[in-house]
Write a protein that holds these residues in place. Sequence first.
Motif, PDB file in Angstrom:
ATOM      1  N   GLN A 126      -0.397 -12.500   2.735  1.00 57.57           N
ATOM      2  CA  GLN A 126       0.295 -13.219   1.661  1.00 57.57           C
ATOM      3  C   GLN A 126       0.914 -12.247   0.667  1.00 57.57           C
ATOM      4  N   HIS A 127       0.161 -11.220   0.293  1.00 51.52           N
ATOM      5  CA  HIS A 127       0.708 -10.221  -0.637  1.00 51.52           C
ATOM      6  C   HIS A 127       1.923  -9.525  -0.022  1.00 51.52           C
ATOM      7  N   ASN A 128       1.848  -9.209   1.250  1.00 49.15           N
ATOM      8  CA  ASN A 128       2.939  -8.474   1.893  1.00 49.15           C
ATOM      9  C   ASN A 128       4.137  -9.349   2.233  1.00 49.15           C
ATOM     10  N   SER A 129       4.013 -10.647   2.036  1.00 54.41           N
ATOM     11  CA  SER A 129       5.149 -11.546   2.242  1.00 54.41           C
ATOM     12  C   SER A 129       5.656 -12.105   0.917  1.00 54.41           C
ATOM     13  N   GLY A 130       5.126 -11.602  -0.212  1.00 51.16           N
ATOM     14  CA  GLY A 130       5.585 -12.034  -1.527  1.00 51.16           C
ATOM     15  C   GLY A 130       4.940 -13.307  -2.024  1.00 51.16           C
ATOM     16  N   ARG A 131       3.923 -13.824  -1.311  1.00 52.38           N
ATOM     17  CA  ARG A 131       3.282 -15.075  -1.695  1.00 52.38           C
ATOM     18  C   ARG A 131       1.863 -14.883  -2.229  1.00 52.38           C
ATOM     19  N   GLY A 132       1.487 -13.626  -2.507  1.00 49.52           N
ATOM     20  CA  GLY A 132       0.125 -13.365  -2.955  1.00 49.52           C
ATOM     21  C   GLY A 132      -0.089 -13.663  -4.426  1.00 49.52           C
ATOM     22  N   SER A 133       0.735 -13.073  -5.271  1.00 48.84           N
ATOM     23  CA  SER A 133       0.669 -13.302  -6.714  1.00 48.84           C
ATOM     24  C   SER A 133       1.977 -12.830  -7.326  1.00 48.84           C
ATOM     25  N   ASN A 134       2.222 -13.239  -8.553  1.00 51.59           N
ATOM     26  CA  ASN A 134       3.445 -12.791  -9.230  1.00 51.59           C
ATOM     27  C   ASN A 134       3.444 -11.283  -9.414  1.00 51.59           C
ATOM     28  N   THR A 135       2.256 -10.708  -9.605  1.00 49.82           N
ATOM     29  CA  THR A 135       2.162  -9.266  -9.848  1.00 49.82           C
ATOM     30  C   THR A 135       2.590  -8.465  -8.629  1.00 49.82           C
ATOM     31  N   THR A 136       2.227  -8.930  -7.447  1.00 49.66           N
ATOM     32  CA  THR A 136       2.541  -8.173  -6.230  1.00 49.66           C
ATOM     33  C   THR A 136       3.811  -8.661  -5.533  1.00 49.66           C
ATOM     34  N   TYR A 141       7.452  -2.895  -4.141  1.00 49.20           N
ATOM     35  CA  TYR A 141       6.096  -2.379  -4.009  1.00 49.20           C
ATOM     36  C   TYR A 141       5.494  -2.630  -2.625  1.00 49.20           C
ATOM     37  N   MET A 142       6.174  -3.387  -1.794  1.00 48.60           N
ATOM     38  CA  MET A 142       5.641  -3.715  -0.466  1.00 48.60           C
ATOM     39  C   MET A 142       5.985  -2.615   0.536  1.00 48.60           C
ATOM     40  N   PRO A 143       5.130  -2.439   1.558  1.00 45.99           N
ATOM     41  CA  PRO A 143       3.904  -3.193   1.839  1.00 45.99           C
ATOM     42  C   PRO A 143       2.712  -2.641   1.068  1.00 45.99           C
ATOM     43  N   TYR A 144       1.638  -3.409   1.084  1.00 44.44           N
ATOM     44  CA  TYR A 144       0.390  -3.008   0.429  1.00 44.44           C
ATOM     45  C   TYR A 144      -0.659  -2.627   1.467  1.00 44.44           C
TER      46      TYR A 144
END
Length: 216
Positions: A126-136, A141-144
């Motif tokens: 989710q973080h690496n697709s932009g759906r994790g949080s507003n911060t990430t 900043y991707m990928p994490y």
Amino acid sequence: MTEECTPWEKGQIVVMISRTTLAEHIWIVGNKRFAINKMWQIICRKSQWSDMMETILRNLSTNADGVADPGAEPDYIPMNEVFPYRMCDVQLPTSTAGYVYLLVSVPHPTFTYVGQTEHLGRRLNQHNSGRGSNTTAPSMYMPYHVAAYVITPNLDEGQRMSMERRWQQRNQNALRQGNADIGNLVDMGRELMSEYNQLVHADEHLRFVSHIERAL
């Protein structure tokens, strides 16, 4: 069993001796002493996974007499030191045990994020697709990469969020003090895990897994 026809991998030995519950029921065809010595050599031979498995067993268990290995680091798995392949190939847990985790941006390693979730692998996606949080969410900043995580099977969501906030606060304090090396941020989470474990029974201990090496 002969020199020309012997097992070559310890998994074969495990299969052979697991066919019965009593060693006396195992029949060896050929030279008995040669076969026993050969099997022992193969069982004791290290593989690329040996260091990893030995570290996990040493750090997460006790001996039969209830005494931990004196060289163990309790409840800690330094995956960055013992995983035999690239860290990007490490499989994240697939269970819903609950986790508090530290992310680091691959293109911008000074950008980090602390979060909590039930399912770590799904949350990273989710973080690496932009759906994790507003911060990430910013794509720059991707990928994490998961730098470290605490396994929290005995904590509910509120308790995980509390640990998340405390880890974030400690990281922010380190940043203000100019001590925000990723290794230090990982240590902040490990300290939180240790503080919690000191207050509970061993059966309720949290586990800490690190994927990042400390900078020299």
